[in-house]
Design a protein around this motif. Sequence first.
Motif, PDB file in Angstrom:
ATOM      1  N   VAL A 153     -12.629  14.017  10.228  1.00  0.00           N
ATOM      2  CA  VAL A 153     -11.624  14.958  10.744  1.00  0.00           C
ATOM      3  C   VAL A 153     -11.849  16.369  10.211  1.00  0.00           C
ATOM      4  N   LYS A 154     -12.346  16.486   8.988  1.00  0.00           N
ATOM      5  CA  LYS A 154     -12.547  17.810   8.405  1.00  0.00           C
ATOM      6  C   LYS A 154     -13.730  18.545   9.035  1.00  0.00           C
ATOM      7  N   ALA A 155     -14.525  17.838   9.833  1.00  0.00           N
ATOM      8  CA  ALA A 155     -15.647  18.467  10.523  1.00  0.00           C
ATOM      9  C   ALA A 155     -15.302  18.806  11.970  1.00  0.00           C
ATOM     10  N   MET A 156     -14.088  18.492  12.407  1.00  0.00           N
ATOM     11  CA  MET A 156     -13.680  18.750  13.780  1.00  0.00           C
ATOM     12  C   MET A 156     -13.147  20.170  13.929  1.00  0.00           C
ATOM     13  N   THR A 157     -13.097  20.626  15.168  1.00  0.00           N
ATOM     14  CA  THR A 157     -12.599  21.957  15.494  1.00  0.00           C
ATOM     15  C   THR A 157     -11.242  21.829  16.175  1.00  0.00           C
ATOM     16  N   PRO A 158     -10.254  22.640  15.792  1.00  0.00           N
ATOM     17  CA  PRO A 158      -8.942  22.563  16.449  1.00  0.00           C
ATOM     18  C   PRO A 158      -9.063  22.710  17.961  1.00  0.00           C
ATOM     19  N   ASN A 159      -8.249  21.952  18.694  1.00  0.00           N
ATOM     20  CA  ASN A 159      -8.304  21.966  20.147  1.00  0.00           C
ATOM     21  C   ASN A 159      -6.916  21.667  20.704  1.00  0.00           C
ATOM     22  N   VAL A 160      -6.028  22.652  20.647  1.00  0.00           N
ATOM     23  CA  VAL A 160      -4.670  22.455  21.134  1.00  0.00           C
ATOM     24  C   VAL A 160      -4.650  22.265  22.649  1.00  0.00           C
ATOM     25  N   GLU A 161      -5.684  22.729  23.348  1.00  0.00           N
ATOM     26  CA  GLU A 161      -5.745  22.563  24.794  1.00  0.00           C
ATOM     27  C   GLU A 161      -5.983  21.108  25.202  1.00  0.00           C
ATOM     28  N   SER A 162      -6.306  20.253  24.241  1.00  0.00           N
ATOM     29  CA  SER A 162      -6.527  18.845  24.560  1.00  0.00           C
ATOM     30  C   SER A 162      -5.224  18.124  24.912  1.00  0.00           C
ATOM     31  N   VAL A 163      -4.078  18.733  24.584  1.00  0.00           N
ATOM     32  CA  VAL A 163      -2.765  18.156  24.893  1.00  0.00           C
ATOM     33  C   VAL A 163      -2.318  18.738  26.225  1.00  0.00           C
ATOM     34  N   ARG A 164      -2.309  17.926  27.290  1.00  0.00           N
ATOM     35  CA  ARG A 164      -2.163  18.458  28.642  1.00  0.00           C
ATOM     36  C   ARG A 164      -1.024  17.805  29.428  1.00  0.00           C
ATOM     37  N   CYS A 165      -0.492  18.588  30.377  1.00  0.00           N
ATOM     38  CA  CYS A 165       0.589  18.120  31.255  1.00  0.00           C
ATOM     39  C   CYS A 165       0.008  17.254  32.364  1.00  0.00           C
ATOM     40  N   ILE A 166       0.570  16.079  32.559  1.00  0.00           N
ATOM     41  CA  ILE A 166       0.082  15.208  33.627  1.00  0.00           C
ATOM     42  C   ILE A 166       0.603  15.661  34.980  1.00  0.00           C
ATOM     43  N   LEU A 169       1.373  18.962  35.927  1.00  0.00           N
ATOM     44  CA  LEU A 169       1.125  20.362  36.283  1.00  0.00           C
ATOM     45  C   LEU A 169      -0.371  20.658  36.292  1.00  0.00           C
ATOM     46  N   ALA A 170      -1.062  19.942  37.124  1.00  0.00           N
ATOM     47  CA  ALA A 170      -2.502  20.170  37.304  1.00  0.00           C
ATOM     48  C   ALA A 170      -3.264  20.111  35.987  1.00  0.00           C
ATOM     49  N   ASN A 171      -2.778  19.256  35.078  1.00  0.00           N
ATOM     50  CA  ASN A 171      -3.488  19.025  33.814  1.00  0.00           C
ATOM     51  C   ASN A 171      -3.589  20.284  32.955  1.00  0.00           C
ATOM     52  N   THR A 172      -2.587  21.154  33.034  1.00  0.00           N
ATOM     53  CA  THR A 172      -2.591  22.372  32.223  1.00  0.00           C
ATOM     54  C   THR A 172      -2.168  22.050  30.793  1.00  0.00           C
ATOM     55  N   PRO A 173      -2.604  22.840  29.821  1.00  0.00           N
ATOM     56  CA  PRO A 173      -2.223  22.584  28.430  1.00  0.00           C
ATOM     57  C   PRO A 173      -0.715  22.697  28.231  1.00  0.00           C
ATOM     58  N   VAL A 174      -0.162  21.777  27.467  1.00  0.00           N
ATOM     59  CA  VAL A 174       1.282  21.754  27.240  1.00  0.00           C
ATOM     60  C   VAL A 174       1.755  23.030  26.538  1.00  0.00           C
ATOM     61  N   TYR A 175       0.948  23.575  25.640  1.00  0.00           N
ATOM     62  CA  TYR A 175       1.409  24.723  24.869  1.00  0.00           C
ATOM     63  C   TYR A 175       1.579  25.976  25.720  1.00  0.00           C
ATOM     64  N   THR A 176       1.044  25.976  26.952  1.00  0.00           N
ATOM     65  CA  THR A 176       1.187  27.133  27.838  1.00  0.00           C
ATOM     66  C   THR A 176       2.372  26.985  28.789  1.00  0.00           C
ATOM     67  N   TYR A 177       3.061  25.857  28.755  1.00  0.00           N
ATOM     68  CA  TYR A 177       4.176  25.629  29.680  1.00  0.00           C
ATOM     69  C   TYR A 177       5.272  26.658  29.432  1.00  0.00           C
ATOM     70  N   PRO A 178       5.648  27.501  30.443  1.00  0.00           N
ATOM     71  CA  PRO A 178       6.605  28.585  30.220  1.00  0.00           C
ATOM     72  C   PRO A 178       8.060  28.157  30.264  1.00  0.00           C
ATOM     73  N   GLY A 179       8.346  27.005  30.842  1.00  0.00           N
ATOM     74  CA  GLY A 179       9.738  26.560  30.904  1.00  0.00           C
ATOM     75  C   GLY A 179      10.578  27.318  31.896  1.00  0.00           C
ATOM     76  N   LYS A 180       9.986  27.797  32.961  1.00  0.00           N
ATOM     77  CA  LYS A 180      10.754  28.544  33.953  1.00  0.00           C
ATOM     78  C   LYS A 180      11.815  27.662  34.589  1.00  0.00           C
ATOM     79  N   GLY A 181      13.011  28.230  34.712  1.00  0.00           N
ATOM     80  CA  GLY A 181      14.110  27.497  35.315  1.00  0.00           C
ATOM     81  C   GLY A 181      14.922  26.674  34.343  1.00  0.00           C
ATOM     82  N   CYS A 182      14.467  26.562  33.108  1.00  0.00           N
ATOM     83  CA  CYS A 182      15.225  25.812  32.098  1.00  0.00           C
ATOM     84  C   CYS A 182      16.362  26.681  31.573  1.00  0.00           C
TER      85      CYS A 182
END
Length: 332
Positions: free
Chosen positions: A252-265, A267-280
Amino acid sequence: MPLLLLLLLLPSPSRPQSVCEVSQVTSQVEVNCDNRGLKAPPPDLPADTAILRLGENPLGTFSTASLLPLTRLAQLHLSQSQLTHLQMDGTLPALETLDVSHNKLRSLPPLGRALPALNTLDASFNELTSLSHSALDGLSQLHELYLRGNKLKTLPPGLLAPTPWLRKLSLADNKLNELPPGLLEGLEELDTLYLQGNWLRTVPKNFFGDLLLPFAFLHSNPWSCDCEILYFTRWLQDNSNNVYLWKEGVDVKAMTPNVESVRCINLANTPVYTYPGKGCPTLGDADIGYDEYEDEDPFTTAGVTRGGGEMWEPGAHRTRLPTLRRGRVPDR
């Protein structure tokens, strides 16, 4: 005469040869009985055995009763031994590592009373469908718990409460479709969490609390990006350097961070961290440490300051200041 000489050269039946290999590892005696066709531990184990390997044997049902004379036993390895039932009889006071991975166990017996010093428990790749709420009672010294590759769908609330020193937790590649609120509460030493490869759609609000979690694996879940996932979205933004994509055989200490690996099923597989929450109605909750927003899109809000001391200016590159969290600083 030749026949008599041959008989004299044969091993004496009163001195059976050990089927296991005995060696010295540093100051510990290791006995390797892997893949010897054994259905039970051999009766001639050295009394000072500290490491016992019984993997790849057709053990089926295994009881610890025969190991009670081994008062120095610190490691017991039973992987790939066709285990269908594990029975804890008596106490192994020095046992720190128990490996029962790659077997056919459908349940775990109560371990705390029998193994009070247990530090590492590996029950990965079995057939566990559930765990009792008291499954880990008495394991106050547990540092590492591996339950990868089972069939767990849910976890009982308070499961980890008896293990305050837990550092590594693997629940990867199960069938978890939800996480109980407060599962990680009190685990201030936790530094690695594996949740990839489940059926998770969201996480409860305040699931991570103010936990310092250097290594989190959260990909390969069907995350559903709607108003219920906003807490998780904000957590990913604040901890983007701690989220990784698992790679088999890589430390694990040799891996590179990859927050984009967590994706919305959804919304066209977009990364969850970019979800704007429009309409909430809100993009945060005071109870989880995030301020409420009036604007629907936090990335266009002027001069917004959020928990952790970060500020976003309109048209400016987002800058996140360090957030102080409770827990020890890991060695990176």
